[in-house]
Design an enzyme around this catalytic site. Structure first.
Site, PDB file in Angstrom:
ATOM      1  CG  HIS A  93      -1.630   3.670   9.844  1.00 36.36           C
ATOM      2  ND1 HIS A  93      -2.321   4.942  10.086  1.00 36.36           N
ATOM      3  CD2 HIS A  93      -2.603   2.897   9.607  1.00 36.36           C
ATOM      4  CE1 HIS A  93      -3.440   4.914   9.664  1.00 36.36           C
ATOM      5  NE2 HIS A  93      -3.762   3.719   9.167  1.00 36.36           N
ATOM      6  CG  HIS A 110      -7.126   3.998   1.975  1.00 36.03           C
ATOM      7  ND1 HIS A 110      -5.953   3.199   2.516  1.00 36.03           N
ATOM      8  CD2 HIS A 110      -7.880   4.297   3.059  1.00 36.03           C
ATOM      9  CE1 HIS A 110      -5.940   3.338   3.757  1.00 36.03           C
ATOM     10  NE2 HIS A 110      -7.318   3.764   4.278  1.00 36.03           N
ATOM     11  CG  ASP A 127      -3.988   1.050   6.048  1.00 34.68           C
ATOM     12  OD1 ASP A 127      -4.244   0.458   5.033  1.00 34.68           O
ATOM     13  OD2 ASP A 127      -4.519   1.928   6.588  1.00 34.68           O
ATOM     14  CG  ASN A 156      -9.023   6.832   6.376  1.00 33.30           C
ATOM     15  OD1 ASN A 156      -8.288   5.992   5.842  1.00 33.30           O
ATOM     16  ND2 ASN A 156      -9.601   6.896   7.413  1.00 33.30           N
ATOM     17  CG  HIS A 157      -5.362   8.086   9.014  1.00 30.90           C
ATOM     18  ND1 HIS A 157      -5.298   8.667  10.166  1.00 30.90           N
ATOM     19  CD2 HIS A 157      -6.204   6.929   9.067  1.00 30.90           C
ATOM     20  CE1 HIS A 157      -6.012   8.093  10.828  1.00 30.90           C
ATOM     21  NE2 HIS A 157      -6.612   6.929  10.337  1.00 30.90           N
ATOM     22  CG  ASP A 217      -2.444  10.448  11.027  1.00 28.82           C
ATOM     23  OD1 ASP A 217      -1.834  11.385  11.642  1.00 28.82           O
ATOM     24  OD2 ASP A 217      -3.348  10.877  10.411  1.00 28.82           O
ATOM     25  NE  ARG A 218      -5.255   4.962  14.373  1.00 30.08           N
ATOM     26  CZ  ARG A 218      -5.999   5.359  15.448  1.00 30.08           C
ATOM     27  NH1 ARG A 218      -5.321   5.470  16.641  1.00 30.08           N
ATOM     28  NH2 ARG A 218      -7.338   5.414  15.381  1.00 30.08           N
ATOM     29  CG  ASP A 222      -4.754   5.133   6.102  1.00 30.81           C
ATOM     30  OD1 ASP A 222      -5.066   6.582   5.449  1.00 30.81           O
ATOM     31  OD2 ASP A 222      -5.601   4.828   6.802  1.00 30.81           O
ATOM     32  NE  ARG A 238     -13.577   1.959   8.095  1.00 29.97           N
ATOM     33  CZ  ARG A 238     -12.423   1.607   8.513  1.00 29.97           C
ATOM     34  NH1 ARG A 238     -11.829   2.610   9.405  1.00 29.97           N
ATOM     35  NH2 ARG A 238     -11.783   0.609   8.162  1.00 29.97           N
ATOM     36  CG  HIS A 276     -10.161   1.831   5.101  1.00 29.17           C
ATOM     37  ND1 HIS A 276      -9.854   3.130   5.831  1.00 29.17           N
ATOM     38  CD2 HIS A 276     -11.495   2.189   5.084  1.00 29.17           C
ATOM     39  CE1 HIS A 276     -10.778   3.617   6.219  1.00 29.17           C
ATOM     40  NE2 HIS A 276     -11.730   3.161   5.894  1.00 29.17           N
TER      41      HIS A 276
END
Length: 483
Positions: free
Chosen positions: A233, A341, A231, A292-293, A263-264, A260, A389, A416
């Protein structure tokens, strides 16, 4: 003062000890050490399982660590113990929101708004959630099966490049190494790529990914080095640091980025265009898996959608959703290592051939192999368990071994999950996690890592690193504050 449903007899001594654990947990929560807070709330619950607030607080800590499934369970338990404890409904609504279950969240916000008619925050949350539910219903009502692609509606010829633009330019519409170096320098100095070139990269990358299978095979020569990153991010300056430490991508320095990308972190646009640019420059030596993002719901909640709209347009945000739908779901290195992922599956008989044939051009479903490739996590104990999750599943070492034997593989690499050292080797060396965003969200204090492999033995070698400074732009700046 809340009323508690006393289910289990508890001594006055245990009541005191539980309160002490709760106070300690609150201190760790304030310091954003959520895992320590969870451990201490759990100890409080062990001593006194009858107090709603312990479950509400632990639910909040689980939300902070993205364990939405357990956060929901705790919120439910809190409400079961004390139906008048309003924070329990808040927590449950937040867990539902995080799982994209907006109708369920709306019911809880509606309840809070009713019992607290003067609470402005409750009113605002109910109103915002109601808007989302109505928007989704409206979009569903007007949706048609042959919905026009955004890509088809973009007219690059109509986009003029202003004289004052001094940033990098595509050469004959193509990405070059010079363009990539200039682009990274531009982004380093917080500049912006011209929208015409940004759109062109997205249209080209979409066309490329549409021709790829859902599982991509990657051969690696005996003496060739191959790098796997987890990731990112939206942490652009840490991405640059990876290239600093491990060399720029090239035909002799291939990379796989394992989902990923966005995001964030608030430099997600910079990250994704850098990665897509290298993919176009070295299509057979630079690889990207969906995380997943890379989905519309996540992007709306965690900032990427807002960032694209701020830096470009709402139309481009929709185009990104189209592109992400075509990202491959997994990569097989030298027919020995599978990289995805999230993780493995809720059933035992999934084959590589089945993964290759997954119809991936869609938003991630809530169950099945595609969902699990993006969302699942390993667990130390054998067997399977519901995901912490709330999406995907948890799989044990026996599940990993069976999958590897069935598909004649040596081990899997997945991402992840934040790991303190940037990576973790589990399941007797057969399940490796790599996470490449150090000091995740500027708060976690973790290292980042990447993996180097050589074709002849495929043994993973780990490089870890600390976060590097970045401009004063906090994570989640572009996220919907309500979400």
């Amino acid at each position: 003062m809340t009323t508690e449903t006393q289910n289990v007899p508890v001594s006055s001594e245990d009541i005191q000890i539980a309160e002490h654990f709760k106070s300690e947990a609150n201190e760790y929560f304030k310091k954003q050490d959520f895992n320590s807070a969870i451990d201490l709330y759990s100890k409080a619950i062990e001593k006194n399982p009858n107090v709603a607030i312990y479950y509400a607080n632990r639910s909040f800590a689980y939300l902070k660590t993205e364990c939405f499934g357990i956060a929901l369970t705790d919120a439910n338990k809190c409400i079961e113990l004390d139906k008048s404890y309003v924070k329990g409904y808040y927590r449950r609504a937040a867990a539902h929101m995080s799982l994209g279950k907006f109708k369920e969240a709306l019911k809880d916000y509606e309840y809070v708004a009713k019992v607290r008619p003067n609470d402005k925050d409750a009113k605002m949350k109910y109103s915002e959630c109601n808007k989302i539910v109505k928007k989704i219903a409206f979009e569903k009502a007007i949706a048609v099966d042959d919905k026009k692609n955004i890509a088809d509606s973009i007219n690059l010829d109509a986009m003029t490049i202003e004289n004052e633009y001094t940033g990098p330019e595509l050469k004959d519409g193509k990405v070059t190494l010079e363009f990539m170096k200039d682009l990274m320098e531009l982004y380093k100095n917080q500049g912006k790529l011209h929208r015409k070139y940004a759109y062109k990269i997205l249209l080209d990358i979409k066309s490329f990914f549409m021709d790829q299978p859902s599982l991509v095979e990657i051969p690696i020569g005996d003496d060739d080095k191959f790098t796997v990153c987890g990731d990112i991010h939206g942490q652009f300056y840490d991405l640059l640091n990876i290239f600093e430490l491990n060399g720029l991508p090239s035909e002799s320095n291939p990379y796989l980025f394992n989902g990923d990308f966005v995001d964030r972190g608030s430099f997600s646009v910079e990250c994704i265009f850098t990665l897509f640019g290298f993919k176009l420059l070295y299509p057979n030596h630079f690889f990207m898996s969906r995380g997943n993002h890379e989905s519309a719901t996540m992007n709306q909640m965690y900032g990427f959608d807002g960032e694209v709209k701020f830096k470009y347009t709402a139309q481009m945000a929709e185009l990104f959703t189209e592109v992400y739908n075509w990202l491959p779901l997994a990569h097989c290195l030298n027919q020995k290592v599978l990289v995805m992922h999230g993780g493995l599956f809720s059933k035992d008989d999934v084959t590589l051939d089945e993964i290759k044939k997954i119809d991936r051009n869609r938003q991630p479903p809530e169950e099945g192999p595609m969902c699990e490739l993006l969302w699942s996590d390993p667990q130390p104990q054998p067997g399977r368990a519901p995901s912490k999750r709330g999406v995907g599943c948890q799989f044990g070492p026996d599940v990993t071994t069976k999958f590897l034997e069935l598909n004649k593989l040596d081990y899997i690499i997945r991402s992840h999950e934040v790991k303190n050292e940037g990576y973790e080797v589990a399941h007797d060396g057969k399940c490796i996690t790599v996470f490449s965003a150090p000091n995740y969200c500027d708060t976690m204090g973790n290292k980042g890592a990447f993996i180097n492999l050589r074709g002849k033995d495929m043994k993973p070698k780990f490089t870890t690193y600390e976060a590097v400074p970045h401009p004063n732009m906090k994570p989640m700046v572009y996220a919907d504050l309500f979400l």
